[in-house]
Design an enzyme around this catalytic site. Structure first.
Site, mmCIF file in Angstrom:
data_model
loop_
_atom_site.group_PDB
_atom_site.id
_atom_site.type_symbol
_atom_site.label_atom_id
_atom_site.label_comp_id
_atom_site.label_asym_id
_atom_site.label_seq_id
_atom_site.Cartn_x
_atom_site.Cartn_y
_atom_site.Cartn_z
ATOM 1 N N ASP A 10 9.246 2.519 1.593
ATOM 2 C CA ASP A 10 8.173 3.129 2.376
ATOM 3 C C ASP A 10 8.146 2.948 3.539
ATOM 4 O OD1 ASP A 10 5.756 4.187 2.918
ATOM 5 O OD2 ASP A 10 4.461 3.554 1.493
ATOM 6 N N PHE A 46 0.865 -1.297 0.101
ATOM 7 C CA PHE A 46 0.087 0.025 -0.124
ATOM 8 C C PHE A 46 0.894 1.251 -0.048
ATOM 9 C CE2 PHE A 46 -2.257 3.593 1.783
ATOM 10 C CZ PHE A 46 -3.579 3.621 1.043
ATOM 11 N N LYS A 54 3.451 9.796 8.260
ATOM 12 C CA LYS A 54 2.472 9.624 9.496
ATOM 13 C C LYS A 54 3.100 10.058 10.793
ATOM 14 C CE LYS A 54 -0.769 5.984 7.840
ATOM 15 N NZ LYS A 54 -0.534 5.309 6.567
HETATM 16 C C1 PLP Z 1 -0.624 5.494 5.284
HETATM 17 C C2 PLP Z 1 0.360 5.027 4.216
HETATM 18 C C3 PLP Z 1 0.288 5.741 2.913
HETATM 19 C C4 PLP Z 1 -0.439 6.848 2.395
HETATM 20 O O1 PLP Z 1 -0.277 7.752 3.417
HETATM 21 P P1 PLP Z 1 -1.411 9.133 3.299
HETATM 22 O O2 PLP Z 1 -1.041 10.081 4.296
HETATM 23 O O3 PLP Z 1 -2.675 8.445 3.795
HETATM 24 O O4 PLP Z 1 -1.313 9.485 2.011
HETATM 25 C C5 PLP Z 1 1.652 5.412 2.214
HETATM 26 N N1 PLP Z 1 2.287 4.124 2.617
HETATM 27 C C6 PLP Z 1 2.174 3.606 3.576
HETATM 28 C C7 PLP Z 1 3.053 2.455 4.102
HETATM 29 C C8 PLP Z 1 1.139 3.827 4.489
HETATM 30 O O5 PLP Z 1 0.997 3.324 5.703
#
Ligand code: PLP
Length: 404
Positions: free
Chosen positions: A226, A139, A255
């Site tokens: 990521d 994701f 986050k």
């Molecule tokens: C939450 C998340 C995203 C997206 O972040 P947003 O701030 O909602 O755009 C991307 N990669 C990972 C691993 C995430 O947990």
């Protein structure tokens, strides 16, 4: 303390778009690992705004720092130097062993920057059709490009065509990665989450991380990670890949970086730091003084209060207790994770547990249909972990005892 008059919790809104399946409660204020709804009901927060509220709520040192910053400057634009960007970039470089940072406002924006940087890295080498390796169940966000990199056809449905230029491989299989890229001169990067969050708390093994690092170096690919969910101390290291002793070329953060003030960042090593040049990328809000102050204060408080150690210790304790209490239950497939990023996979879909937990005074999430996910603030105490378990365990046992 003075709290504004409460609005009644509405089951649906006539004016807010219906893009979320929401639990029918409305939160009003919080303190530490606790929040209260508009009716005064108290909840223990084991979600932390989806791994965002690193320092919990209403932190006694973060709040005054933000108040001070708001009274000075909130936003100026990137037409000018923002001293906080220099300071936060230097701290992130120090903590990661990398070199430079670019600031934006969210996880998908950070990942969008990763993808643009990786493509430009290829073009700079004369590769006109750059390909990026991504993973099953990944994701990376909900923009068109990051959705294309995401490995979930349910999320992509209705938004096709997806952006081309991705090669998808399974997790933890170095031979599959080699086969999928064999003889392909257009590959420029490998991109993954160290521990998949939305995909169900699926970790890349340390030996796999080291093998991919070596392969990327050998083939002159960018290793892009990521760490939007797994980073910022949540697993007990600043960044989850540090458990494997590797350093990526590009890392995405968001986050937990600023404890709830919107922020995103990419951090780059020497191979990637000069790829984006003036005019190649930008953001109006990105790196504004308020977000930078929130990031700097979050890092300072995390260090002063030993929150990495706390995340590791409380995570071990929580995971150990979950395994001891439910690990051998036939309805529980696995308890997994690292630090305070924990998933408990059940043998059946369990989305209804979110509302039931809220009813029992506990905020949790469920991901990948059947994985109960716990992401509490990194300040959580052992007494609060005990309370979390006291609220969660009976609920899960009762749910698993129900007939289909
Ligand atoms: C939450 C998340 C995203 C997206 O972040 P947003 O701030 O909602 O755009 C991307 N990669 C990972 C691993 C995430 O947990």
């Amino acid at each position: 303390m003075n709290h504004p008059a409460a609005l009644p919790a509405a089951p649906s809104s006539p004016h807010v778009m219906n893009t979320y399946g929401r639990v029918p409660i409305a939160l009003s204020h919080g303190h530490g690992c606790r929040v209260w709804d508009v009716n005064g009901k108290e909840y223990l927060d084991a979600l932390a705004g989806i791994a965002v509220n690193t320092l919990g709520h209403n932190h006694p040192r973060l709040v005054p720092a933000l108040q001070d910053q708001i009274s000075k400057l909130i936003h100026t634009s990137n037409y000018y130097h923002v001293p906080g960007q220099e300071q936060l970039a230097a701290r992130l470089a120090e903590l990661s062993g990398m070199s430079k940072a670019f600031f934006c406002n969210s996880g998908l924006e950070a990942n969008e920057a990763v993808l643009k940087l990786a493509r430009k890295f290829g073009h700079d080498k004369g590769i006109s059709n750059p390909q990026i390796v991504v993973y099953e169940r990944a994701f990376h966000g909900r923009s068109i490009a990051t959705l294309s990199a995401t490995g979930n056809t349910k999320l992509q449905k209705g938004f096709e065509p997806m952006v081309p230029g991705f090669i998808r491989v399974p997790l933890n299989d170095i031979e599959a990665l080699k086969r999928a890229t064999e003889g392909n001169p257009d590959v420029v990067a490998v991109f993954f989450e160290t521990i998949q969050g939305e995909g169900g708390i699926n970790a890349m093994r340390n030996e796999y991380l080291r093998a991919v690092r070596a392969l990327c170096t050998e083939r002159d690919w960018l290793l892009c990670i990521d760490e939007v969910q797994s980073g910022m101390g949540r697993t007990g290291k600043w960044f989850a890949h540090q458990w494997a002793g590797i350093v990526p070329d590009v890392m995405a953060l968001a986050k937990g970086l600023a404890s709830g003030v919107p922020i995103g960042a990419i951090v780059t090593g020497p191979k990637a730091s000069e790829v984006l040049q003036p005019g190649n990328h930008g953001s109006t809000f990105g790196g504004n003084p308020l977000a930078m102050r929130a990031g700097l204060e979050t890092l300072r408080i995390m260090e002063e209060d030993g929150l990495l150690e706390n995340a590791a210790r409380m995570g071990d304790y929580l995971m150990g207790r979950l395994r001891a209490e439910l690990g051998t239950h036939p309805g529980v497939k696995e308890v997994r994770g690292q630090g305070l990023m924990i998933g408990m996979e059940l043998a059946k879909p369990c989305g209804t547990l979110i509302a039931r937990a809220a009813e029992a005074g506990l905020l949790i999430s469920v991901t990948a249909d059947s994985v109960v996910r716990l992401l509490p603030p990194l300040i959580i105490s052992q007494a609060e972990v005990d309370e979390l378990l006291a609220r969660l365990l009976p609920l899960v046992r009762a749910f698993l005892a129900e007939q289909e």
